[in-house]
Enzyme design. Structure first.
Site, PDB file in Angstrom:
ATOM      1  N   SER A 161       0.358  -9.646   6.957  1.00  0.00           N
ATOM      2  CA  SER A 161      -0.832  -8.791   7.077  1.00  0.00           C
ATOM      3  C   SER A 161      -0.574  -7.719   8.134  1.00  0.00           C
ATOM      4  CB  SER A 161      -2.042  -9.647   7.466  1.00  0.00           C
ATOM      5  OG  SER A 161      -3.057  -8.832   7.999  1.00  0.00           O
TER       6      SER A 161
ATOM      7  N   GLU B 235       0.847  -1.211   0.000  1.00  0.00           N
ATOM      8  CA  GLU B 235       0.000   0.000   0.000  1.00  0.00           C
ATOM      9  C   GLU B 235       0.878   1.254   0.000  1.00  0.00           C
ATOM     10  OE1 GLU B 235      -3.048   0.285   3.098  1.00  0.00           O
ATOM     11  OE2 GLU B 235      -2.810   2.467   3.007  1.00  0.00           O
TER      12      GLU B 235
ATOM     13  N   CYS C 156      -8.286   2.937   8.488  1.00  0.00           N
ATOM     14  CA  CYS C 156      -9.653   2.656   8.040  1.00  0.00           C
ATOM     15  C   CYS C 156     -10.541   2.160   9.177  1.00  0.00           C
ATOM     16  CB  CYS C 156      -9.625   1.662   6.892  1.00  0.00           C
ATOM     17  SG  CYS C 156      -9.397  -0.022   7.437  1.00  0.00           S
TER      18      CYS C 156
HETATM   19  S1  SF4 Z   1     -11.303  -1.666   4.541  1.00  0.00           S
HETATM   20 FE1  SF4 Z   1      -9.946  -3.464   4.464  1.00  0.00          FE
HETATM   21  S2  SF4 Z   1      -8.969  -3.389   2.454  1.00  0.00           S
HETATM   22 FE2  SF4 Z   1      -9.854  -1.353   2.884  1.00  0.00          FE
HETATM   23  S3  SF4 Z   1      -8.215  -0.183   3.809  1.00  0.00           S
HETATM   24 FE3  SF4 Z   1      -9.339  -1.138   5.495  1.00  0.00          FE
HETATM   25  S4  SF4 Z   1      -8.274  -3.087   5.890  1.00  0.00           S
HETATM   26 FE4  SF4 Z   1      -7.594  -2.357   3.885  1.00  0.00          FE
END
Ligand code: SF4
Length: 320
Positions: free
Chosen positions: A225, A129, A197
Site C-alpha cells: 500500500s 495506478e 488525493c
Molecule cells: S481517495 Fe482513496 S482510492 Fe481514491 S485516490 Fe485517494 S487513496 Fe486512492
C-alpha cells in the site's frame, strides 16, 4: 517508562475510494452470478482481499484468466485503455471500481497528450495506478520518482511540458520535485493543486502532527500500500519511531520499551477492525487512556458506477 496512552489518528483508514471499491465488490457478489472476477487486488490490503475471496470473489492478475462473457471488476487503482479494449474483445461485463480521483488524473493525461504536451508523471514505477495512467498516453509520458531524475529530462519542446502525480505520494517530496521541475522548465503546467488525493493529504498531515506527541507510531496497512508506506516515512521524518503492521500480531514487544505514548493510524485501504485490535493489544500492555487525535473532518462520498447502480435497482425491483 511504562506505556500510558494511545493516540488514535482521525481521519484514519478507509477513504471514500476504498469504501466505494469494497462496496462495489460486495454488491456485485450479490447481484451477479458467481464467480465474480476482480482484476488485481481490489485495494492494497491483504485482509480485505482475503475476506472478499472467502465470499466467492476470484482475484486474477490478467484478463487472460477470465472466461469470455464473465463479469469482472477493475480495481480502485485504475486500468489502461489497453485493458479496457481486451475486456471488450472478450465480451466481459465490466464494473469499474477505479477511484474517481484516479480517473481525474487519467483525463488530465488524455487532455495534455491531445494538446501535444510531454507529460512528466511523478510516481512509483510498477505501481498499478501508475501503469494505468501511463497507458493513457505512453508515447507522451515519462515517469520520474525523484528530484535527481529531473536533470535527465529532455523533452522535445520545453515550452510544452506538463506534470501529473500519482494520488498517494508524499506531499512534501512531491512539492520539492515540482519545484525542481519549475526551475528547469519555467513554462511547465500542471493541475491547479497536485493530484495527491484528499485522503492521502489528511492522513499524512495527521501523522505529522501526532508525531509531536507520540514516541512510536504504528501504521496499519499492507506492504504494497503506497499511502501506508508514506505514512511511516512521514512519521519517521517527523521524529517518531514508526512501523508498518498488517495487524496487531506484527507488533514487537521491543518497540514498546521506553514508550509512554503510542500513536495509531491506518492507511486508506486498512479496515477499522484491525485498528481496534491494535488498540486492544496496547491496552493489554498497560495503555490506560485511548484518545482520538482529530486533525480534520472528512465527508467525502463517491457514487456507485452507473451500470452497477442500475443493475442493483433492477434486482431490487424484481425481489419486491
Ligand atoms: S481517495 Fe482513496 S482510492 Fe481514491 S485516490 Fe485517494 S487513496 Fe486512492
Amino acid at each position: 517508562m511504562p506505556l500510558e496512552k494511545v493516540l488514535l489518528a482521525k481521519p484514519r483508514g478507509f477513504c471514500a475510494g476504498v469504501v466505494r471499491a469494497v462496496d462495489i465488490v460486495n454488491i456485485a457478489l450479490d447481484v451477479y452470478e458467481k464467480p465474480l472476477y476482480v482484476r488485481k487486488e481490489i485495494v492494497h490490503n491483504r485482509h480485505v482481499v482475503e475476506e472478499l475471496r472467502a465470499k466467492g470473489t476470484v482475484f486474477v492478475d490478467s484478463l487472460l484468466e477470465v472466461p469470455s462473457g464473465a463479469t469482472v471488476v477493475f480495481s480502485a487503482h485504475g486500468v489502461s485503455p489497453e485493458v479496457r479494449e481486451k475486456a471488450k474483445a472478450k465480451n466481459l461485463k465490466v464494473i469499474d471500481a477505479t477511484c474517481p480521483l484516479v480517473t481525474k488524473v487519467h483525463l488530465e493525461a488524455v487532455k495534455y497528450a491531445r494538446d501535444g504536451f510531454t507529460i512528466v508523471l511523478i510516481g512509483h514505477k510498477g505501481h498499478e495506478e501508475v501503469v494505468g495512467t501511463m497507458g493513457e498516453a505512453p508515447q507522451h509520458m515519462v515517469l520520474i520518482s525523484s528530484r535527481e531524475e529531473v536533470a535527465h529530462l529532455n523533452p522535445p519542446d520545453s515550452n510544452r511540458i506538463a506534470y501529473l502525480t500519482q494520488t498517494t505520494l508524499s506531499l512534501d517530496e512531491t512539492r520539492e520535485i515540482i519545484a525542481t521541475l519549475r526551475q528547469k522548465f519555467p513554462h511547465i503546467v500542471g493541475p491547479p493543486s497536485e493530484d495527491i488525493c484528499y485522503a492521502t493529504q489528511n492522513r499524512q498531515e495527521s501523522v505529522q502532527a501526532m508525531a509531536r506527541h507520540a514516541g512510536l507510531i504504528l501504521v496499519v496497512g499492507s506492504g504494497n500500500s503506497s499511502n501506508s508506506n508514506r505514512l511511516v516515512e512521514e512519521a519517521q521524518k517527523s521524529g517518531a519511531q514508526s512501523y508498518l503492521i498488517d495487524d496487531y500480531r506484527n507488533i514487537q514487544e521491543s518497540w514498546l520499551e521506553g514508550v509512554r505514548v503510542v500513536g495509531v493510524t491506518a492507511g486508506a485501504s486498512a479496515p477499522e477492525i484491525l485498528v481496534q485490535q491494535v488498540v486492544e493489544h496496547l491496552k493489554a500492555r498497560g495503555a490506560a487512556t485511548v484518545e482520538e487525535f482529530e486533525t480534520t473532518k472528512e465527508n467525502v462520498h463517491f457514487a456507485l458506477p452507473p451500470n452497477l447502480a442500475s443493475d442493483l435497482e433492477t434486482r431490487n425491483r424484481v425481489r419486491t
